[in-house]
Design an enzyme around this catalytic site. Structure first.
Site, PDB file in Angstrom:
ATOM      1  N   ASP A 138     -41.074  11.248  10.043  1.00 16.04           N
ATOM      2  CA  ASP A 138     -39.895  10.912   9.232  1.00 16.04           C
ATOM      3  C   ASP A 138     -38.957  12.108   9.167  1.00 16.04           C
ATOM      4  OD1 ASP A 138     -38.179  10.018   6.921  1.00 16.04           O
ATOM      5  OD2 ASP A 138     -39.660   8.406   6.885  1.00 16.04           O
TER       6      ASP A 138
ATOM      7  N   GLY B  79     -36.624   8.411   3.006  1.00 13.58           N
ATOM      8  CA  GLY B  79     -37.993   8.420   2.510  1.00 13.58           C
ATOM      9  C   GLY B  79     -38.299   9.742   1.812  1.00 13.58           C
TER      10      GLY B  79
ATOM     11  N   ALA C  84     -38.588   3.558  11.453  1.00 12.93           N
ATOM     12  CA  ALA C  84     -37.451   4.437  11.130  1.00 12.93           C
ATOM     13  C   ALA C  84     -36.134   3.729  11.413  1.00 12.93           C
ATOM     14  CB  ALA C  84     -37.539   5.728  11.949  1.00 12.93           C
ATOM     15  N   ALA C  85     -35.217   3.821  10.484  1.00 10.53           N
ATOM     16  CA  ALA C  85     -33.889   3.222  10.655  1.00 10.53           C
ATOM     17  C   ALA C  85     -32.993   3.739   9.547  1.00 10.53           C
ATOM     18  CB  ALA C  85     -33.971   1.700  10.567  1.00 10.53           C
TER      19      ALA C  85
ATOM     20  N   TYR D 232     -25.459  -2.521  12.002  1.00 10.05           N
ATOM     21  CA  TYR D 232     -26.929  -2.449  11.848  1.00 10.05           C
ATOM     22  C   TYR D 232     -27.598  -3.625  12.573  1.00 10.05           C
ATOM     23  CZ  TYR D 232     -31.298  -3.130   9.142  1.00 10.05           C
ATOM     24  OH  TYR D 232     -32.597  -3.352   8.747  1.00 10.05           O
TER      25      TYR D 232
ATOM     26  N   LYS E  18     -30.280  -3.762  15.727  1.00  8.03           N
ATOM     27  CA  LYS E  18     -31.598  -4.419  15.669  1.00  8.03           C
ATOM     28  C   LYS E  18     -31.763  -5.402  16.827  1.00  8.03           C
ATOM     29  CE  LYS E  18     -33.679  -2.710  11.945  1.00  8.03           C
ATOM     30  NZ  LYS E  18     -34.831  -1.820  12.120  1.00  8.03           N
TER      31      LYS E  18
ATOM     32  N   VAL F  18     -30.502  -4.776  -4.683  1.00  8.28           N
ATOM     33  CA  VAL F  18     -30.068  -5.506  -5.877  1.00  8.28           C
ATOM     34  C   VAL F  18     -31.057  -5.400  -7.045  1.00  8.28           C
ATOM     35  CG1 VAL F  18     -30.915  -7.756  -5.006  1.00  8.28           C
ATOM     36  CG2 VAL F  18     -29.169  -7.699  -6.751  1.00  8.28           C
TER      37      VAL F  18
ATOM     38  N   PHE G 233     -22.249 -12.632  -8.381  1.00 10.68           N
ATOM     39  CA  PHE G 233     -21.010 -12.986  -7.701  1.00 10.68           C
ATOM     40  C   PHE G 233     -20.888 -14.498  -7.593  1.00 10.68           C
ATOM     41  CE2 PHE G 233     -21.943  -8.657  -5.977  1.00 10.68           C
ATOM     42  CZ  PHE G 233     -20.881  -8.029  -6.619  1.00 10.68           C
TER      43      PHE G 233
ATOM     44  N   GLY H  67     -16.750 -10.266   2.833  1.00 11.35           N
ATOM     45  CA  GLY H  67     -17.720  -9.609   3.721  1.00 11.35           C
ATOM     46  C   GLY H  67     -19.093  -9.488   3.117  1.00 11.35           C
TER      47      GLY H  67
HETATM   48  N1  LIG Z   1     -36.078  -3.093   3.149  1.00  9.33           N
HETATM   49  C1  LIG Z   1     -35.650  -4.242   3.646  1.00  9.33           C
HETATM   50  O1  LIG Z   1     -35.310  -5.168   2.916  1.00  9.33           O
HETATM   51  C2  LIG Z   1     -35.600  -4.432   5.139  1.00  9.33           C
HETATM   52  C3  LIG Z   1     -35.188  -5.670   5.624  1.00  9.33           C
HETATM   53  C4  LIG Z   1     -35.139  -5.862   6.993  1.00  9.33           C
HETATM   54  C5  LIG Z   1     -35.509  -4.849   7.851  1.00  9.33           C
HETATM   55  N2  LIG Z   1     -35.877  -3.650   7.360  1.00  9.33           N
HETATM   56  C6  LIG Z   1     -36.269  -2.599   8.312  1.00  9.33           C
HETATM   57  O2  LIG Z   1     -37.552  -2.169   7.966  1.00  9.33           O
HETATM   58  C7  LIG Z   1     -37.722  -0.791   8.299  1.00  9.33           C
HETATM   59  C8  LIG Z   1     -38.196  -0.035   7.076  1.00  9.33           C
HETATM   60  O3  LIG Z   1     -37.217  -0.197   6.053  1.00  9.33           O
HETATM   61  P1  LIG Z   1     -37.401   0.440   4.617  1.00  9.33           P
HETATM   62  O4  LIG Z   1     -36.878  -0.523   3.635  1.00  9.33           O
HETATM   63  O5  LIG Z   1     -38.749   0.977   4.469  1.00  9.33           O
HETATM   64  O6  LIG Z   1     -36.338   1.613   4.696  1.00  9.33           O
HETATM   65  P2  LIG Z   1     -36.501   3.144   4.294  1.00  9.33           P
HETATM   66  O7  LIG Z   1     -35.116   3.715   4.344  1.00  9.33           O
HETATM   67  O8  LIG Z   1     -37.277   3.280   3.055  1.00  9.33           O
HETATM   68  O9  LIG Z   1     -37.352   3.734   5.513  1.00  9.33           O
HETATM   69  C9  LIG Z   1     -36.791   4.141   6.726  1.00  9.33           C
HETATM   70  C10 LIG Z   1     -37.230   5.572   6.982  1.00  9.33           C
HETATM   71  O10 LIG Z   1     -36.674   6.031   8.227  1.00  9.33           O
HETATM   72  C11 LIG Z   1     -36.390   7.407   8.074  1.00  9.33           C
HETATM   73  N3  LIG Z   1     -35.401   7.804   9.070  1.00  9.33           N
HETATM   74  C12 LIG Z   1     -34.079   7.502   9.087  1.00  9.33           C
HETATM   75  N4  LIG Z   1     -33.492   8.086  10.147  1.00  9.33           N
HETATM   76  C13 LIG Z   1     -34.467   8.756  10.820  1.00  9.33           C
HETATM   77  C14 LIG Z   1     -34.478   9.540  11.995  1.00  9.33           C
HETATM   78  N5  LIG Z   1     -33.344   9.782  12.669  1.00  9.33           N
HETATM   79  N6  LIG Z   1     -35.654  10.048  12.418  1.00  9.33           N
HETATM   80  C15 LIG Z   1     -36.805   9.844  11.715  1.00  9.33           C
HETATM   81  N7  LIG Z   1     -36.841   9.117  10.579  1.00  9.33           N
HETATM   82  C16 LIG Z   1     -35.685   8.578  10.139  1.00  9.33           C
HETATM   83  C17 LIG Z   1     -35.867   7.525   6.652  1.00  9.33           C
HETATM   84  O11 LIG Z   1     -35.960   8.842   6.135  1.00  9.33           O
HETATM   85  C18 LIG Z   1     -36.758   6.547   5.900  1.00  9.33           C
HETATM   86  O12 LIG Z   1     -37.873   7.197   5.327  1.00  9.33           O
HETATM   87  C19 LIG Z   1     -36.390  -0.338   8.840  1.00  9.33           C
HETATM   88  O13 LIG Z   1     -36.421  -0.418  10.241  1.00  9.33           O
HETATM   89  C20 LIG Z   1     -35.427  -1.352   8.278  1.00  9.33           C
HETATM   90  O14 LIG Z   1     -34.271  -1.479   9.084  1.00  9.33           O
HETATM   91  C21 LIG Z   1     -35.947  -3.413   6.018  1.00  9.33           C
END
Ligand SMILES: NC(=O)c1ccc[n+]([C@@H]2O[C@H](COP(=O)([O-])OP(=O)(O)OC[C@H]3O[C@@H](n4cnc5c(N)ncnc54)[C@H](O)[C@@H]3O)[C@@H](O)[C@H]2O)c1
Length: 326
Positions: free
Chosen positions: A38, A43, A84-85, A150, A154, A194, A211, A278
């Site tokens: 990470d 995180g 990661a995202a 985003y 994906k 939310v 809303f 939007g």
């Molecule tokens: N939370 C949701 O409702 C939801 C819904 C659909 C998809 N997702 C996907 O699920 C996954 C986890 O989401 P989450 O809610 O735990 O999000 P989160 O932000 O808690 O976790 C993502 C982690 O990726 C790390 N990160 C970001 N950029 C990075 C990089 N360049 N290198 C290394 N680490 C990096 C962040 O520090 C973070 O800890 C993601 O891929 C997200 O797109 C989440």
């Protein structure tokens, strides 16, 4: 015996919400070693307290844009969970950063997984790929008509996962999460989801903003269920699959607001505002049938119970943070 038993596992985004629960679930499934990768942009290391205490997990602070570091970390790895995202709002603000982290970073991760001959890749995708529904519930064959940066990233990730799966004989499963909630949600940053926004409003004695007429809907899936879907995806017979991870239950936002007010015992009430342009689709919920067929997954945590656990965890997390500051 499952693939995770005795395995060396890497979880990118492992200090995040879903990622840290996947780390815990992989340890519970008998993984020998779990490396949480990470960059700590969202995180936090505390999310891994429980995992690190087992002595079988560690946090490696690297950015997935760093190809060499990713390659070195994945060497000798058996199973990869790619979580990661960036948050979708950050991708709208900074599309190039999104391209670099989510598209090129994900390519680095997939390339390193192929080089390491990992036995399974499980990737996080999102229901955002569907865009405005043309039918409900959203099944995996629904058109991909999302219009966010985003969501585009994906879709690119899923397609590259598929291509690498075929090219390098690498089993890849992509999971399209709906609205994930539960303990370890981000409660600190500028952008919160939310439920957290509304819990903050309740603490501040402010009404919850709905809303339109509050009839917009979402499909909330509890984070432990999402982690379990990841573990099931490791042992699924399918080696090239894209699957929804949802509850299949449509929850109206006005009902969610009422539930939060009831469970917190708050009387702040709600306030209606015009729908901003939007915004997310008016209605959204997923079809859970493919997940049941392909993964044997069914979401188990009822919204009421999940929200109760979120409220309890958030209270403790904020109290601990306050105690550390004083
Ligand atoms: N939370 C949701 O409702 C939801 C819904 C659909 C998809 N997702 C996907 O699920 C996954 C986890 O989401 P989450 O809610 O735990 O999000 P989160 O932000 O808690 O976790 C993502 C982690 O990726 C790390 N990160 C970001 N950029 C990075 C990089 N360049 N290198 C290394 N680490 C990096 C962040 O520090 C973070 O800890 C993601 O891929 C997200 O797109 C989440």
């Amino acid at each position: 015996m499952g693939l995770l038993s005795g395995a060396r596992v890497v979880v990118t985004g492992g200090a995040g919400n879903v990622g840290s629960h996947v780390v815990d679930a992989a340890l519970a499934a008998g993984a020998r070693e779990v490396i949480a990768v990470d960059a700590l942009v969202r995180g936090v290391p505390e999310n891994l307290d429980h995992a690190l205490a087992t002595g079988r997990a560690r946090l490696v602070e690297i950015d997935i844009r760093d190809r060499e570091a990713v390659m070195a970390t994945l060497r000798g790895c058996d199973v990869l969970f790619h979580q990661a995202a960036l948050r979708w709002t950050r991708c709208q603000e900074a599309p190039r950063e999104c391209q670099e982290v989510m598209v090129e970073g994900t390519f680095n991760v997939l390339e390193a997984a192929a080089e390491a001959n990992v036995r399974r890749v499980v990737m996080a995708s999102s229901a955002v790929v569907y865009g405005e529904p043309v039918r409900l519930p959203l099944d995996e064959d629904h058109p991909l008509s999302g219009t966010t940066v985003y969501g585009a990233a994906k879709v690119a990730n899923e397609q590259m996962g598929r291509a690498i799966a075929k090219l390098r004989d690498l089993p890849v499963v992509s999971l399209r999460y709906f609205n994930v909630y539960g303990p370890r949600m981000d409660v600190r940053s500028r952008f919160v989801e939310v439920m957290v926004r509304w819990l903050n409003a309740i603490d501040e004695g402010k009404p919850l903003t709905l809303f339109g007429d509050g009839s917009a809907s979402a499909d909330f899936v509890y984070v432990d269920d999402v982690a379990r879907a990841n573990v099931l995806a490791c042992d699924a017979a399918a080696t090239d699959a894209i699957v929804n991870v949802c509850s299949g239950v449509e929850t109206r936002m006005r009902d969610l607001a009422a539930l939060l007010l009831e469970l917190t015992g708050s009387d702040v009430g709600v306030r209606y505002e015009p729908q901003p342009p939007g915004a997310l689709p008016q209605r959204r919920y997923g079809d859970p049938r493919r997940a049941a067929d392909v993964l044997g997954f069914r979401a188990e945590t009822e919204l009421r119970e999940g929200v109760r656990r979120l409220i309890q965890w958030r209270r403790q997390a904020l109290a601990t943070a306050d105690a550390l500051q004083t």
